[in-house]
Design a protein around this motif. Structure first.
Motif, PDB file in Angstrom:
ATOM      1  N   ASP A 105       1.234   7.251   9.666  1.00 35.17           N
ATOM      2  CA  ASP A 105       1.962   5.977   9.617  1.00 35.17           C
ATOM      3  C   ASP A 105       3.193   6.005  10.528  1.00 35.17           C
ATOM      4  O   ASP A 105       3.963   6.972  10.508  1.00 35.17           O
ATOM      5  N   ARG A 106       3.382   4.932  11.294  1.00 36.21           N
ATOM      6  CA  ARG A 106       4.601   4.773  12.093  1.00 36.21           C
ATOM      7  C   ARG A 106       5.279   3.463  11.688  1.00 36.21           C
ATOM      8  O   ARG A 106       4.670   2.591  11.065  1.00 36.21           O
ATOM      9  N   PHE A 107       6.547   3.286  12.089  1.00 35.72           N
ATOM     10  CA  PHE A 107       7.356   2.220  11.508  1.00 35.72           C
ATOM     11  C   PHE A 107       8.600   2.083  12.396  1.00 35.72           C
ATOM     12  O   PHE A 107       9.115   3.066  12.927  1.00 35.72           O
ATOM     13  N   ASP A 124       9.752   2.886  17.276  1.00 38.22           N
ATOM     14  CA  ASP A 124       8.950   3.435  16.184  1.00 38.22           C
ATOM     15  C   ASP A 124       9.327   4.878  15.873  1.00 38.22           C
ATOM     16  O   ASP A 124       9.647   5.650  16.782  1.00 38.22           O
ATOM     17  N   VAL A 125       9.261   5.211  14.597  1.00 34.73           N
ATOM     18  CA  VAL A 125       9.407   6.607  14.186  1.00 34.73           C
ATOM     19  C   VAL A 125       8.218   6.962  13.297  1.00 34.73           C
ATOM     20  O   VAL A 125       7.517   6.077  12.794  1.00 34.73           O
ATOM     21  N   ASN A 126       8.039   8.250  13.137  1.00 34.46           N
ATOM     22  CA  ASN A 126       7.031   8.723  12.201  1.00 34.46           C
ATOM     23  C   ASN A 126       7.560   8.488  10.787  1.00 34.46           C
ATOM     24  O   ASN A 126       8.676   8.888  10.449  1.00 34.46           O
ATOM     25  N   LEU A 127       6.752   7.813   9.948  1.00 34.77           N
ATOM     26  CA  LEU A 127       7.238   7.436   8.614  1.00 34.77           C
ATOM     27  C   LEU A 127       7.593   8.667   7.777  1.00 34.77           C
ATOM     28  O   LEU A 127       8.609   8.683   7.081  1.00 34.77           O
ATOM     29  N   ALA A 128       6.741   9.695   7.853  1.00 33.81           N
ATOM     30  CA  ALA A 128       6.977  10.901   7.046  1.00 33.81           C
ATOM     31  C   ALA A 128       8.338  11.503   7.386  1.00 33.81           C
ATOM     32  O   ALA A 128       9.128  11.826   6.497  1.00 33.81           O
ATOM     33  N   ARG A 177       0.844  -1.194   0.000  1.00 37.50           N
ATOM     34  CA  ARG A 177       0.000   0.000   0.000  1.00 37.50           C
ATOM     35  C   ARG A 177       0.876   1.240   0.000  1.00 37.50           C
ATOM     36  O   ARG A 177       2.097   1.156   0.166  1.00 37.50           O
ATOM     37  N   THR A 178       0.237   2.411  -0.197  1.00 39.59           N
ATOM     38  CA  THR A 178       0.968   3.669  -0.120  1.00 39.59           C
ATOM     39  C   THR A 178       0.824   4.228   1.289  1.00 39.59           C
ATOM     40  O   THR A 178       0.037   3.733   2.093  1.00 39.59           O
ATOM     41  N   ARG A 179       1.586   5.268   1.586  1.00 39.29           N
ATOM     42  CA  ARG A 179       1.595   5.796   2.955  1.00 39.29           C
ATOM     43  C   ARG A 179       0.276   6.473   3.309  1.00 39.29           C
ATOM     44  O   ARG A 179      -0.455   6.942   2.437  1.00 39.29           O
ATOM     45  N   GLN A 180      -0.005   6.507   4.594  1.00 38.01           N
ATOM     46  CA  GLN A 180      -1.187   7.188   5.110  1.00 38.01           C
ATOM     47  C   GLN A 180      -0.739   8.162   6.186  1.00 38.01           C
ATOM     48  O   GLN A 180       0.301   7.964   6.803  1.00 38.01           O
ATOM     49  N   ASP A 222       4.550   9.750  -2.068  1.00 42.75           N
ATOM     50  CA  ASP A 222       3.129   9.411  -1.950  1.00 42.75           C
ATOM     51  C   ASP A 222       2.803   8.050  -2.546  1.00 42.75           C
ATOM     52  O   ASP A 222       1.833   7.422  -2.146  1.00 42.75           O
ATOM     53  N   ALA A 223       3.555   7.618  -3.544  1.00 41.02           N
ATOM     54  CA  ALA A 223       3.217   6.365  -4.218  1.00 41.02           C
ATOM     55  C   ALA A 223       4.260   5.286  -3.961  1.00 41.02           C
ATOM     56  O   ALA A 223       4.277   4.247  -4.622  1.00 41.02           O
TER      57      ALA A 223
END
Lengths: 485, 485
Positions: free
Chosen positions: B416-418, B426-430, B410-413, B444-445
């Motif tokens: 999102d954490r990871f 965990d970190v913030n994906l962005a 999937r693409t990011r929302q 985005d994709a």
């Protein structure tokens, strides 16, 4: 250079609004938009070597309007600019031409600006319309159910074409109109004035926005932005910008089709039928409209149904089929042509193209469409026919002794009453015309001769008034005669 | 024949909406509009020798939706018509494809109707949109700041083209869509049902009009009609009708220009520069848009500024100048061509065209744009490289023992954490993507591998998750590999 000045400079460059060395009439009401426009153009003038002329029309609609005119004069003097000011009674003009105050103000203003442009050899008039004005214009047209030409709003540069005010006078040579602030929101103007320490008067043009437009500005637009679309003004200005491009594309195609197909004859316009029907309906519709406005430059409004019906006849009608059109015109499907011309019934009657003519010189001949009207005042003894034995409906012999001069011609108004010769008293004019079987199509523009008190003396082609009928005691006769040219 | 039936018959004839012997899928929700449409077409069917097929989609959005479906079934049976009914969970579809409920309902519904049409060899789908729906549509587009293609509203007959839902599957063959009630006000429908003694269910489509459209219908339109324009609905329907004619004219010109100028290459489209620049801007703008949608059929929205900027580069840019476009595309001004192609930065990264793919078969190869993704699950001892020494960012070795299958891409929302391998938690994906200098244009994709609980296992090309990293105890490995084709 100020940020807004820079922005406006780019708009002028990008859209090629002004040319090197051009003389520009700047329309200045003294309100925020036009005051900002004047200062911005004054700053930018050296870039294009512009000569600016300030023009101010005092519409005489507000008590403080003379002060506004004085204010604009002082501003122009401060900037060292030539300034033309004029005062006109717009209310009287509106009444005389049966226009709304808004329509009258617009007509008078643009006539004035065009005069100033011609007198000063300027080729362009600049006005202070903003993106907010554009949004209001688009919204107003939208609520009216306008098509592309309305929804495109105002153009950044367009041709100002004034219809001739008097029938059969040629239209004045065109002048261009530019709107350098058309993409600038009003709040940016206000911030600019603040930065520059400029103090405008209350914008006089607010009156002409009258009730309807003021409600759009102060009630509807804020409501829509609050409840439905926070960016509405910006969005509508953008809608106008894209639609103007589409409109221009279609307009170019219409121009080409018109040049190729339209044949202009005296009193009619024809199109070769096969070529006309091969065109896209978007062009067919516009060619018919252009034919109407070419034959009737003063026509105001053309209903959608009229054109649709006429196009249906053009496409599906048998040879000889016809459709009525506004302006007493009709479309006829001929064997290999589509013809637009005067409705033949209407040709049998003189028709006024304006609601009211100027006072008539009583020893002169006037042109009224395809007709002439001759007036003369003569001593009764010089008359070689009996005024009591007139059988020509297009002539009238009136008692000059009893007439309050000057006389005018006008069209009928709601509530008109009239005392027909041979009847015991006043009747309702509308009922009278019906009873006399005057064709419906000609009633609205039928010439009525009225005196200085607006009393009807003669319903042309129908009946004179008992109040102006020649009597035994009459010494002078007003003789009128309509003749088909 | 009933007056409304007669009117609709004339509309069908005048606009050539239905053809002799045509098979027509009638979309019937059971609400007033579609119920009236079904009865009217049933009355008129012999005139054109139509075969009607009733289609009903239960959107599963309201508790009573099963009863509505049963109602439609009974009506169809009474009329002796074949009826196809289907139930779909629109809410789930909306979530899976990240669409608004209204968008999802429309997509699911038209896919269903197109399926029914193809299955029954029908060439056309009829829907019950009324003049009121049209007015609402035009008003909605107006408030959004739409151009001609939005303001023209719905067409009486148009082509239904469904974008492929899965990348690289061909678009389905087109079916036509007709709206015979498009010029009929809703009140005329209600009067017709009354006359015929027909009792519709509450219109299920009301849900999909959701908040915004319902407010236009129930609040804004009545307010505008009360305060500003009593005839607004009629006027807007007419605006749509005239603009549709203009739109069609421009569309034909665009089609011609496209056929003459557009050269379609693998992954790019070019126009000969001189010929392109000689076109009117109204056509240039649309050719660029069409190029975008040809290269990216799933593209949703193209901002006005993007096109304006690209056209500026095409017109004034030096050779080699380029402008970014949506869909990771760009326009490049070449010596004698204008080229629209993928942004080269983006070509270096796989990009998902859909927010979420179906569950992945873990021993298979998938196509993702210009890339392939191969997955395999293998015993650790079968691996010929060390999973700890991977230096290829486009490969990942994951601990299959700890993964909750099935996995998806999937693409990011937002939010999102990871847990990146090598970090304490965990970190913030962005923030992580920014820190890792992943180009803005591809974020985005960017494909994210997630497990059955939607936990991120791998940020493709960037980092695997600590939670899925191979451990000493791992017995089975999930191996993934992206390869540029």
């Amino acid at each position: 250079m100020d940020a807004l000045e820079q922005t406006v400079k780019q708009v002028i460059q990008r859209l090629n609004l002004l040319r090197q060395g051009e003389r520009v009439v700047v329309a200045v009401s003294g309100g925020p938009d036009s005051l900002a426009l004047l200062h911005i153009l004054h700053t930018l003038r050296t870039h294009w070597d512009l000569t600016l002329i300030v023009a101010h029309l005092d519409h005489a609609l507000r008590p403080t309007s003379r002060e506004d005119a004085a204010f604009v004069g002082r501003i122009a003097a401060q900037l060292g600019l030539f300034c033309v000011r004029e005062r006109q009674d717009v209310r009287a003009y509106a009444k005389a031409h049966r226009l709304s105050l808004e329509e009258a103000a617009r007509e008078v203003r643009y006539q004035f600006l065009a005069q100033v442009a011609r007198a000063t050899q300027a080729t362009v008039i600049a006005t202070g319309h903003t993106a907010d004005d554009q949004a209001e214009t688009v919204l107003m047209h939208f609520l009216r159910g306008a098509g592309l030409s309305g929804l495109k709003g105002m153009l950044a540069r367009s041709r100002l074409v004034l219809p001739p005010r008097e029938p059969d006078t040629p239209a004045e040579p065109p002048v261009d109109l530019v709107r350098p602030l058309l993409f600038t929101p009003r709040r940016d103007i206000e911030a600019y004035l603040e930065r520059k320490g400029l103090h405008p008067v209350q914008d006089e043009t607010n009156f002409d926005t009258a009730f309807h437009r003021n409600r759009l500005r102060h009630e509807l637009l804020p409501l829509l932005e609050r409840e439905y679309q926070p960016q509405l003004r910006t969005r509508l200005a953008r809608t106008a910008e894209t639609l103007a491009v589409d409109w221009d594309f279609i307009q170019q195609a219409v121009n080409t089709a018109w040049e190729q197909l339209a044949q202009i004859h005296p009193g009619s316009i024809t199109f070769p039928r096969d070529a006309f029907l091969a065109l896209h309906p978007a062009l067919q519709r516009r060619l018919v409209r252009r034919a109407l406005f070419t034959l009737r430059p003063l026509l105001r409004d053309v209903a959608w149904d009229h054109i649709t019906n006429a196009l249906f006849i053009a496409t599906h009608g048998e040879t000889g089929a016809q459709a009525t059109l506004p302006g007493h015109l009709m479309l006829r499907r001929e064997y290999d042509q589509i013809r637009i011309e005067s409705d033949p019934v209407v040709q049998e009657w003189p028709q006024l193209s304006e609601p009211m003519t100027p006072p008539l010189d009583t020893n002169a001949t006037f042109t009224i469409g395809d007709w002439t009207l001759t007036l003369r005042t003569i001593p009764r003894e010089a008359l070689d026919v009996s005024p009591f034995e007139n059988t020509d409906r297009w002539q009238a012999f009136l008692d000059a002794n009893r007439i309050h001069f000057p006389v005018r011609l006008r069209t009928r108004q709601k509530g008109d009453r009239f005392h027909p010769l041979g009847m015991p008293g006043d009747v309702n004019l509308a009922d009278f015309l019906t009873a006399q079987k005057v064709p419906q199509a000609v009633r609205d523009a039928l010439p009525l001769l009225v005196d200085a008190n607006d009393r009807i003396l003669w319903v042309a082609g129908v009946r004179i008034s008992a109040d102006a009928a020649v009597q035994e005691t009459t010494t002078h006769i007003l003789h009128l005669m309509f003749q088909k040219r």
